[in-house]
Write a protein that holds these residues in place. Structure first.
Motif, PDB file in Angstrom:
ATOM      1  N   CYS A 163       0.823  -1.216   0.000  1.00 26.74           N
ATOM      2  CA  CYS A 163       0.000   0.000   0.000  1.00 26.74           C
ATOM      3  C   CYS A 163       0.856   1.264   0.000  1.00 26.74           C
ATOM      4  CB  CYS A 163      -0.898   0.023   1.241  1.00 26.74           C
ATOM      5  SG  CYS A 163      -1.869  -1.491   1.459  1.00 26.74           S
ATOM      6  N   LEU A 164       0.377   2.263  -0.737  1.00 22.81           N
ATOM      7  CA  LEU A 164       1.055   3.559  -0.751  1.00 22.81           C
ATOM      8  C   LEU A 164       0.086   4.655  -0.309  1.00 22.81           C
ATOM      9  CD1 LEU A 164       2.999   3.490  -4.167  1.00 22.81           C
ATOM     10  CD2 LEU A 164       3.935   3.106  -1.873  1.00 22.81           C
ATOM     11  N   PRO A 165       0.605   5.727   0.304  1.00 23.21           N
ATOM     12  CA  PRO A 165      -0.264   6.860   0.635  1.00 23.21           C
ATOM     13  C   PRO A 165      -0.661   7.573  -0.658  1.00 23.21           C
ATOM     14  CG  PRO A 165       2.033   7.445   1.002  1.00 23.21           C
ATOM     15  CD  PRO A 165       2.030   5.986   0.641  1.00 23.21           C
ATOM     16  N   HIS A 166      -1.695   8.393  -0.601  1.00 23.43           N
ATOM     17  CA  HIS A 166      -2.046   9.161  -1.798  1.00 23.43           C
ATOM     18  C   HIS A 166      -0.994  10.250  -2.016  1.00 23.43           C
ATOM     19  CE1 HIS A 166      -4.176  11.287  -4.877  1.00 23.43           C
ATOM     20  NE2 HIS A 166      -4.981  10.252  -4.976  1.00 23.43           N
ATOM     21  N   PRO A 167      -0.483  10.385  -3.264  1.00 24.33           N
ATOM     22  CA  PRO A 167       0.584  11.362  -3.500  1.00 24.33           C
ATOM     23  C   PRO A 167       0.082  12.791  -3.743  1.00 24.33           C
ATOM     24  CG  PRO A 167       0.171  10.065  -5.471  1.00 24.33           C
ATOM     25  CD  PRO A 167      -0.771   9.557  -4.437  1.00 24.33           C
ATOM     26  N   SER A 168      -1.126  13.069  -3.301  1.00 25.72           N
ATOM     27  CA  SER A 168      -1.703  14.405  -3.477  1.00 25.72           C
ATOM     28  C   SER A 168      -0.819  15.481  -2.853  1.00 25.72           C
ATOM     29  CB  SER A 168      -3.086  14.431  -2.796  1.00 25.72           C
ATOM     30  OG  SER A 168      -3.416  15.741  -2.399  1.00 25.72           O
ATOM     31  N   GLY A 169      -0.764  16.634  -3.504  1.00 30.21           N
ATOM     32  CA  GLY A 169       0.004  17.762  -2.973  1.00 30.21           C
ATOM     33  C   GLY A 169      -0.589  18.287  -1.674  1.00 30.21           C
ATOM     34  N   LEU A 170      -1.898  17.979  -1.428  1.00 29.38           N
ATOM     35  CA  LEU A 170      -2.567  18.446  -0.206  1.00 29.38           C
ATOM     36  C   LEU A 170      -2.198  17.594   1.010  1.00 29.38           C
ATOM     37  CD1 LEU A 170      -6.180  19.006  -1.654  1.00 29.38           C
ATOM     38  CD2 LEU A 170      -4.525  20.790  -1.094  1.00 29.38           C
ATOM     39  N   SER A 171      -1.722  16.374   0.744  1.00 28.64           N
ATOM     40  CA  SER A 171      -1.408  15.460   1.848  1.00 28.64           C
ATOM     41  C   SER A 171      -0.072  15.810   2.499  1.00 28.64           C
ATOM     42  CB  SER A 171      -1.357  14.025   1.332  1.00 28.64           C
ATOM     43  OG  SER A 171      -0.824  13.173   2.318  1.00 28.64           O
TER      44      SER A 171
END
Length: 202
Positions: A163-171
């Motif tokens: 599993c990977l975290p979401h690579p969103s710039g907001l995260s």
């Protein structure tokens, strides 16, 4: 085979089952791969550019994968890109970020992902972000699942789940500890996978 995947994607692109979805379906390259990446849903730019992870989150994601030997071009050619929902859900009511697909939308769209998992029978599944991870494993927080190799067995599928975290710039999760360390650990696990090793450009 690839013809079956092509046929599947042609049907998927015609889907209009969810009236609240803003965009039309987005698909990755129709390839036969033992690695499948699963995102949440396309963003607004993915609709314009007609490919998954085409904007800011994608830039971060491909930076991560480049660090373990596979650049964006090689990745798109060799890894099947899927998602929990295939259409852009629209903006959050609050205006910041995208709307999370509803349970009904997720259920309606699940037949496409289920078909892909069955057809590809992957050796490595990479779910990206909480929504994608939750389709495979029950967990409370990212710290519990990122950085571990989880065995996923269901029907005929017997696969490693990383599993990977979401690579969103907001995260901010992956930018500070323990997220930073756990992301590095997760990428190391992907790098050790035999199918991943086979696509690293020598």
């Amino acid at each position: 085979d690839v013809d079956k995947i092509l046929n599947h994607q042609e049907n998927l692109l015609k889907c209009n089952n969810c009236s609240d979805m803003v965009g039309s379906p987005i698909v990755g390259n129709p390839i036969q791969s033992k690695i499948i990446l699963i995102g949440q849903a396309p963003g607004v730019r993915e609709g314009e550019l007609q490919r998954p992870f085409a904007w800011t989150a994608g830039k971060n994601l491909f930076k991560w994968f480049s660090s373990i030997g596979v650049d964006e071009e090689e990745f798109r050619k060799n890894v099947y890109m899927s998602a929990v929902c295939r259409c852009y859900p629209g903006k959050n009511i609050s205006g910041s970020g995208d709307r999370v697909p509803s349970d009904l939308e997720i259920k309606k769209c699940s037949k496409w992902l289920n078909y892909e998992l069955k057809a590809l029978n992957p050796n490595l599944i990479i779910p990206v972000g909480k929504l994608a991870i939750s389709q495979f494993v029950n967990f409370e927080k990212l710290n519990d699942v990122v950085g571990k190799k989880i065995k996923y067995k269901k029907k005929l599928i017997d696969s490693d789940l990383v599993c990977l975290p979401h690579p969103s710039g907001l995260s901010t999760w992956y930018k500070k500890e323990p997220g930073k360390f756990l992301l590095t650990k997760a990428l190391c696990l992907i790098e050790k996978n035999k199918n991943w090793k086979s696509i690293i450009r020598k």
